[in-house]
Design a protein around this motif. Structure first.
Motif, PDB file in Angstrom:
ATOM      1  N   ARG A 197      10.626  -8.483  -0.659  1.00 31.61           N
ATOM      2  CA  ARG A 197      11.579  -8.306  -1.751  1.00 31.61           C
ATOM      3  C   ARG A 197      12.096  -9.662  -2.252  1.00 31.61           C
ATOM      4  O   ARG A 197      12.307  -9.849  -3.449  1.00 31.61           O
ATOM      5  CB  ARG A 197      12.742  -7.427  -1.293  1.00 31.61           C
ATOM      6  CG  ARG A 197      12.370  -5.947  -1.153  1.00 31.61           C
ATOM      7  CD  ARG A 197      13.548  -5.115  -0.664  1.00 31.61           C
ATOM      8  NE  ARG A 197      14.654  -5.186  -1.609  1.00 31.61           N
ATOM      9  CZ  ARG A 197      14.764  -4.438  -2.697  1.00 31.61           C
ATOM     10  NH1 ARG A 197      13.818  -3.545  -2.990  1.00 31.61           N
ATOM     11  NH2 ARG A 197      15.802  -4.555  -3.502  1.00 31.61           N
ATOM     12  N   MET A 198      12.255 -10.619  -1.343  1.00 28.51           N
ATOM     13  CA  MET A 198      12.700 -11.952  -1.766  1.00 28.51           C
ATOM     14  C   MET A 198      11.600 -12.679  -2.528  1.00 28.51           C
ATOM     15  O   MET A 198      11.874 -13.407  -3.488  1.00 28.51           O
ATOM     16  CB  MET A 198      13.177 -12.768  -0.565  1.00 28.51           C
ATOM     17  CG  MET A 198      14.529 -12.311  -0.028  1.00 28.51           C
ATOM     18  SD  MET A 198      15.273 -13.447   1.168  1.00 28.51           S
ATOM     19  CE  MET A 198      14.226 -13.186   2.600  1.00 28.51           C
ATOM     20  N   ILE A 199      10.358 -12.472  -2.135  1.00 25.99           N
ATOM     21  CA  ILE A 199       9.248 -13.072  -2.882  1.00 25.99           C
ATOM     22  C   ILE A 199       9.271 -12.587  -4.328  1.00 25.99           C
ATOM     23  O   ILE A 199       9.046 -13.362  -5.273  1.00 25.99           O
ATOM     24  CB  ILE A 199       7.892 -12.726  -2.223  1.00 25.99           C
ATOM     25  CG1 ILE A 199       7.775 -13.402  -0.843  1.00 25.99           C
ATOM     26  CG2 ILE A 199       6.722 -13.172  -3.116  1.00 25.99           C
ATOM     27  CD1 ILE A 199       6.574 -12.930  -0.045  1.00 25.99           C
ATOM     28  N   LEU A 200       9.594 -11.302  -4.504  1.00 25.34           N
ATOM     29  CA  LEU A 200       9.595 -10.684  -5.829  1.00 25.34           C
ATOM     30  C   LEU A 200      10.920 -10.834  -6.564  1.00 25.34           C
ATOM     31  O   LEU A 200      11.080 -10.308  -7.667  1.00 25.34           O
ATOM     32  CB  LEU A 200       9.246  -9.203  -5.706  1.00 25.34           C
ATOM     33  CG  LEU A 200       7.819  -8.904  -5.249  1.00 25.34           C
ATOM     34  CD1 LEU A 200       7.673  -7.436  -4.890  1.00 25.34           C
ATOM     35  CD2 LEU A 200       6.815  -9.299  -6.316  1.00 25.34           C
ATOM     36  N   GLY A 201      11.870 -11.526  -5.968  1.00 25.17           N
ATOM     37  CA  GLY A 201      13.152 -11.736  -6.633  1.00 25.17           C
ATOM     38  C   GLY A 201      14.051 -10.524  -6.644  1.00 25.17           C
ATOM     39  O   GLY A 201      15.051 -10.487  -7.368  1.00 25.17           O
ATOM     40  N   LEU A 202      13.720  -9.495  -5.852  1.00 25.08           N
ATOM     41  CA  LEU A 202      14.548  -8.292  -5.792  1.00 25.08           C
ATOM     42  C   LEU A 202      15.761  -8.504  -4.889  1.00 25.08           C
ATOM     43  O   LEU A 202      16.775  -7.818  -5.038  1.00 25.08           O
ATOM     44  CB  LEU A 202      13.715  -7.108  -5.287  1.00 25.08           C
ATOM     45  CG  LEU A 202      12.524  -6.729  -6.173  1.00 25.08           C
ATOM     46  CD1 LEU A 202      11.687  -5.639  -5.509  1.00 25.08           C
ATOM     47  CD2 LEU A 202      13.005  -6.272  -7.547  1.00 25.08           C
ATOM     48  N   ASP A 203      15.654  -9.406  -3.930  1.00 20.28           N
ATOM     49  CA  ASP A 203      16.777  -9.841  -3.097  1.00 20.28           C
ATOM     50  C   ASP A 203      16.873 -11.354  -3.192  1.00 20.28           C
ATOM     51  O   ASP A 203      15.836 -12.041  -3.245  1.00 20.28           O
ATOM     52  CB  ASP A 203      16.581  -9.436  -1.635  1.00 20.28           C
ATOM     53  CG  ASP A 203      16.829  -7.961  -1.383  1.00 20.28           C
ATOM     54  OD1 ASP A 203      17.444  -7.318  -2.252  1.00 20.28           O
ATOM     55  OD2 ASP A 203      16.405  -7.463  -0.319  1.00 20.28           O
ATOM     56  N   ARG A 204      18.087 -11.876  -3.182  1.00 17.04           N
ATOM     57  CA  ARG A 204      18.284 -13.319  -3.203  1.00 17.04           C
ATOM     58  C   ARG A 204      18.398 -13.845  -1.774  1.00 17.04           C
ATOM     59  O   ARG A 204      19.131 -13.268  -0.959  1.00 17.04           O
ATOM     60  CB  ARG A 204      19.550 -13.681  -3.978  1.00 17.04           C
ATOM     61  CG  ARG A 204      19.458 -13.449  -5.481  1.00 17.04           C
ATOM     62  CD  ARG A 204      20.734 -13.910  -6.160  1.00 17.04           C
ATOM     63  NE  ARG A 204      20.691 -13.692  -7.607  1.00 17.04           N
ATOM     64  CZ  ARG A 204      20.191 -14.576  -8.469  1.00 17.04           C
ATOM     65  NH1 ARG A 204      19.692 -15.718  -8.021  1.00 17.04           N
ATOM     66  NH2 ARG A 204      20.182 -14.322  -9.771  1.00 17.04           N
ATOM     67  N   PRO A 205      17.723 -14.946  -1.458  1.00 14.26           N
ATOM     68  CA  PRO A 205      17.860 -15.532  -0.121  1.00 14.26           C
ATOM     69  C   PRO A 205      19.292 -15.999   0.132  1.00 14.26           C
ATOM     70  O   PRO A 205      19.974 -16.461  -0.784  1.00 14.26           O
ATOM     71  CB  PRO A 205      16.900 -16.725  -0.154  1.00 14.26           C
ATOM     72  CG  PRO A 205      15.972 -16.474  -1.300  1.00 14.26           C
ATOM     73  CD  PRO A 205      16.760 -15.691  -2.297  1.00 14.26           C
ATOM     74  N   THR A 206      19.721 -15.878   1.367  1.00 12.09           N
ATOM     75  CA  THR A 206      21.005 -16.461   1.761  1.00 12.09           C
ATOM     76  C   THR A 206      20.867 -17.979   1.808  1.00 12.09           C
ATOM     77  O   THR A 206      21.784 -18.716   1.440  1.00 12.09           O
ATOM     78  CB  THR A 206      21.434 -15.915   3.135  1.00 12.09           C
ATOM     79  OG1 THR A 206      21.511 -14.488   3.067  1.00 12.09           O
ATOM     80  CG2 THR A 206      22.790 -16.475   3.540  1.00 12.09           C
ATOM     81  N   SER A 207      19.695 -18.429   2.238  1.00 12.31           N
ATOM     82  CA  SER A 207      19.379 -19.857   2.224  1.00 12.31           C
ATOM     83  C   SER A 207      17.865 -20.014   2.186  1.00 12.31           C
ATOM     84  O   SER A 207      17.121 -19.068   2.442  1.00 12.31           O
ATOM     85  CB  SER A 207      19.955 -20.572   3.454  1.00 12.31           C
ATOM     86  OG  SER A 207      19.406 -20.039   4.651  1.00 12.31           O
ATOM     87  N   GLY A 208      17.427 -21.222   1.860  1.00 12.83           N
ATOM     88  CA  GLY A 208      16.001 -21.469   1.745  1.00 12.83           C
ATOM     89  C   GLY A 208      15.457 -20.981   0.412  1.00 12.83           C
ATOM     90  O   GLY A 208      16.207 -20.582  -0.480  1.00 12.83           O
ATOM     91  N   SER A 209      14.138 -21.001   0.296  1.00  5.72           N
ATOM     92  CA  SER A 209      13.515 -20.628  -0.978  1.00  5.72           C
ATOM     93  C   SER A 209      12.133 -20.050  -0.745  1.00  5.72           C
ATOM     94  O   SER A 209      11.519 -20.244   0.306  1.00  5.72           O
ATOM     95  CB  SER A 209      13.403 -21.853  -1.892  1.00  5.72           C
ATOM     96  OG  SER A 209      12.532 -22.819  -1.309  1.00  5.72           O
TER      97      SER A 209
END
Length: 303
Positions: A45-57
């Motif tokens: 989901r973070m790869i797809l931008g559906l969730d934002r990382p708390t840290s990192g990228s």
């Protein structure tokens, strides 16, 4: 290519993903493995931008997925095959995605044929079986002819013919130079499909390695030998430091001695061997050894 650097995600006091660093290279099918609750879905989901990382990228092709002008042309994803309005037909669902991403209408018919849904394309999705819905989800992922594909449990609900089809499709897409990331709990399928593996447990990276290396690293040094003189051979092998099990049906499993040494000892006594082979772990065995301390949800064993 997909690249994660220090990728983390916390929900309150719960750390779902903990400092992941990895790259998913083009030209390979990369299997994404881990127990339930390991953080696989959150990572995708973070790869797809559906969730934002708390840290990192995490980046796709050197930039973040959010804000891409034509996202389906760059990344195709299957996360939840049932996330479709049940009142729409399969054709209309794909047509709406195509229109929103500047994709030619003819592409809808092409992917429907590719996944084998042409005959039911005008039926409402609410009447689709799980396997049909899965094929529609794969069609949506392929719609923009993307260079990157993320597939979560793509064989779910497919019959044996469908499983063979998706396995062949994933490997052929990778052979074209695309980046293919596949999350699955089916070790037997990953063993037949993946070239490379990412394994996570409790949000942390446990392995980033080729399929062959993971199996080799977690294979015990064992040899299987079969002989009509198995009982006498077993005694000799034990005398030379081998740990031997079996012998009832003439087949022995030996640890602590290599196949060459076993062959030499048998030959020295004039005993015939019908089989002598090194044993390697299956992917399932290697996976269990790797993740045995990273399982969050373990069922009780019945007495």
């Amino acid at each position: 290519m997909i690249e994660a650097c220090g990728l983390s995600k916390a929900y309150g006091d719960t750390i779902a993903v903990d400092g992941l660093d990895f790259r998913v290279e083009p030209g390979l099918v990369t299997g994404f493995l881990g127990p339930n609750g390991a953080g696989k879905s959150t990572t995708m989901r973070m790869i797809l931008g559906l969730d934002r990382p708390t840290s990192g990228s995490v980046t796709v092709g050197g930039s973040g997925y959010r804000g891409k002008v034509w996202p389906l042309r760059e990344v195709g994803a299957l996360l939840d095959a049932r996330a479709v309005h049940p009142g729409r037909s399969g054709h209309n669902h794909l047509h709406s995605l195509a229109a929103a991403n500047g994709i030619a209408r003819r592409r809808v018919d092409e992917v429907l044929e590719q996944v084998g849904l042409t005959a039911v394309a005008r039926r409402r999705v609410g009447g689709y079986s799980l396997g049909m819905a899965q094929r529609l989800g794969i069609a949506a992922a392929l719609l923009g002819d993307p260079g990157v594909l993320l597939l979560d449990e793509p064989v779910n609900g497919l019959d044996p013919d469908g499983i063979l089809w998706i396995r062949t499709l994933m490997r052929s897409l990778a052979a074209e130079g695309r980046t293919v990331l596949v999350s699955s709990h089916l070790m037997s399928e990953m063993a037949l499909t993946a070239h490379h593996l990412l394994v996570i447990g409790r949000g942390r990276l446990l392995a980033d390695t080729s399929l062959a290396d993971l199996i080799a690293r977690h294979s015990a040094d064992r040899v299987e030998v079969r002989s009509p003189d198995a009982v006498r051979l077993a005694a000799v092998l034990r005398a030379h430091g081998g740990e031997v099990t079996g012998a009832v049906d003439g087949t022995l499993t030996v640890a602590g001695l290599g196949s060459a040494r076993i062959g030499e000892l048998a030959a020295g006594h004039g005993w015939v061997l019908h089989q002598l082979r090194d044993l390697t772990a299956s992917l399932e065995e290697a996976y269990f050894r790797l993740t045995q301390d990273a399982v969050s949800y373990r069922a009780a064993v019945a007495a």
